[in-house]
Enzyme design. Structure first.
Site, PDB file in Angstrom:
ATOM      1  CG  HIS A  47       2.682  -3.037  13.795  1.00 48.69           C
ATOM      2  ND1 HIS A  47       1.957  -3.021  12.621  1.00 48.69           N
ATOM      3  CD2 HIS A  47       3.076  -1.747  13.991  1.00 48.69           C
ATOM      4  CE1 HIS A  47       1.915  -1.802  12.130  1.00 48.69           C
ATOM      5  NE2 HIS A  47       2.592  -1.010  12.948  1.00 48.69           N
ATOM      6  CG  HIS A  89       2.473  -0.055   7.547  1.00 51.80           C
ATOM      7  ND1 HIS A  89       2.775  -1.211   8.221  1.00 51.80           N
ATOM      8  CD2 HIS A  89       1.213  -0.220   7.061  1.00 51.80           C
ATOM      9  CE1 HIS A  89       1.743  -2.038   8.166  1.00 51.80           C
ATOM     10  NE2 HIS A  89       0.782  -1.474   7.452  1.00 51.80           N
ATOM     11  CG  HIS A  90       8.696  -1.120   6.136  1.00 47.18           C
ATOM     12  ND1 HIS A  90       8.953  -1.941   5.056  1.00 47.18           N
ATOM     13  CD2 HIS A  90       8.853   0.165   5.682  1.00 47.18           C
ATOM     14  CE1 HIS A  90       9.267  -1.189   4.007  1.00 47.18           C
ATOM     15  NE2 HIS A  90       9.205   0.077   4.354  1.00 47.18           N
ATOM     16  CB  CYS A  91       4.934  -4.583  10.794  1.00 50.49           C
ATOM     17  SG  CYS A  91       4.018  -5.737   9.762  1.00 50.49           S
ATOM     18  CB  ALA A  92       7.439   0.217  11.888  1.00 52.73           C
TER      19      ALA A  92
END
Length: 407
Positions: free
Chosen positions: A124, A362-365
């Site tokens: 992100h 979501h692993h900043c993705a």
């Protein structure tokens, strides 16, 4: 000579911890790496015996602290093979570095009707600043998609590039899939249409030897805490002429040449024009110690060890029923997976009971999660101190969860 894994592990005090009555297996280094004793001691030593405000101080402590900080700047430049120490800007981390480029370069040189290119696998931090710029400036954000195997579909890049493309921003290694992207080739293609390039090195800096002159990227960004350094310190590399042409992003002390209420303000040269306010000097000292540690261990030795460990892990995980792996066959540093239909949070919670630390979510993705049609994934990540025994514990833990919960 074999890799000195026991000595390496002894350098990291937290690895001797227990979690829930079990020895800690720390498989979350992609989120933040543990710190060797040398980094902890260097930062503490600075605060115990060397601390003073840097810049403009005439007393001895201030001059020494300033010299020590600038020595680390030189060290960073050498570590990534920058052409000049003036190409190294200290920031809080990767996120701030990208925002600095978006707000300084982007708002100055990217005009309404222009476009920029990111990829579907970005963190992100390498998506949202460009979306914000696009909304403010009337700029189009184009997205390079994934191929079926989880790598970037780089064959589509030439079709996205045109005479209005001003910037390509791409991660060198995906923080979720572990894909090592062909950024050098992508950079050359972008430059052929006059675009500048930014490489997110947050994941690659701890796993790869980085040579910014060989890549020929215009910007390269990374965080200290990913490469065994302190939190709150990071680096923006930018080609000197480009940085010098960019206006400051933040105003304050240290970044000025002259301030006048009558005639206005003039700014310092780069990199100092981008370092408003008091810097994180302790963090900078710790970053220098972290780079010393990695250099002493040997980057080629680290790559060989981690490559062997990744092969071992991927083979061992084949023993886990109903395990879905995400990403290309060749990956670096991270392994993303899900177990059956179980939510990643539940899998991570069970593993934590066994003393195994992984990352879930979501692993900043989020766009990547959308691509795969899942809300979240589990992620295990490797580092210089990860062992085969820890991989075996992960496999055994996943097998146990499967026996308890089924698929």
């Amino acid at each position: 000579m074999s890799y000195p894994i026991e000595r390496v592990r002894a350098d990291f005090p937290l690895l001797a911890s227990e979690v829930n009555g079990q020895p800690l297996a720390y498989l979350d280094s992609a989120a933040s790496a543990q710190k060797p004793q040398s980094v902890i001691e260097r930062e503490a030593e600075f605060y115990r015996h060397e601390y003073a405000a840097v810049h403009r101080g005439i007393h001895t402590l201030s001059a020494q602290a300033t010299s020590a900080m600038e020595a680390v700047r030189e060290q960073v430049a050498a570590f990534i093979n920058a052409a000049s120490v003036e190409e190294i800007v200290f920031v809080r981390g990767t996120t701030e570095a990208i925002n600095l480029v978006a707000n300084s370069y982007g708002r100055t040189f990217i005009q309404p009707g222009d476009n920029l290119i990111i990829t579907e696998m970005e963190h992100h931090a390498n998506i949202v600043p460009w979306q914000m710029l696009a909304e403010a400036r009337g700029v189009e954000v184009r997205v390079l998609p994934l191929a079926e195997d989880g790598s970037l579909d780089v064959a589509q890049l030439p079709g996205l590039l045109d005479e209005r493309t001003r910037l390509l921003a791409v991660t060198q290694i995906s923080n979720v899939l572990g894909a090592l992207n062909p950024v050098k080739t992508m950079i050359a293609q972008a430059k052929a249409v006059g675009a500048v390039t930014l490489v997110d090195g947050a994941q690659s800096i701890m796993h790869q030897t980085v040579d910014v002159q060989d890549l020929d990227c215009d910007f390269f960004v990374f965080s200290g805490h990913k490469i065994y350094g302190p939190s709150g310190i990071g680096v923006l590399y930018g080609k000197r002429d480009l940085l010098q042409a960019m206006p400051p992003w933040e105003g304050g002390g240290a970044m000025i040449r002259q301030v006048s209420l009558r005639t206005g303000t003039t700014y310092a040269d780069s990199p100092w024009r981008f370092e408003a306010g008091s810097p994180n000097t302790g963090g900078i000292m710790g970053l220098g110690a972290a780079l010393d540690y990695v250099t002493a261990l040997g980057r080629e030795e680290i790559q060989r060890y981690e490559s062997s460990l990744m092969k071992y892990a991927l083979e061992a995980l084949k023993q886990v029923p109903d395990l879905t792996l995400y990403g290309p066959a060749e990956r670096h540093g991270v392994i993303a997976f899900n177990l059956g239909q179980h939510h990643a949070y539940d899998v991570g919670s069970f593993l934590d009971r066994y003393g195994i630390a992984i990352r879930t979510g979501h692993h900043c993705a989020m766009p990547l999660m959308e691509h795969y049609g899942v809300p979240s994934m589990c992620r295990a990540s490797l580092a210089v101190y990860t062992t085969r025994e820890e991989i075996d514990r992960l496999v055994a833990g996943l097998q146990r969860i499967h026996r308890l919960l089924g698929s």
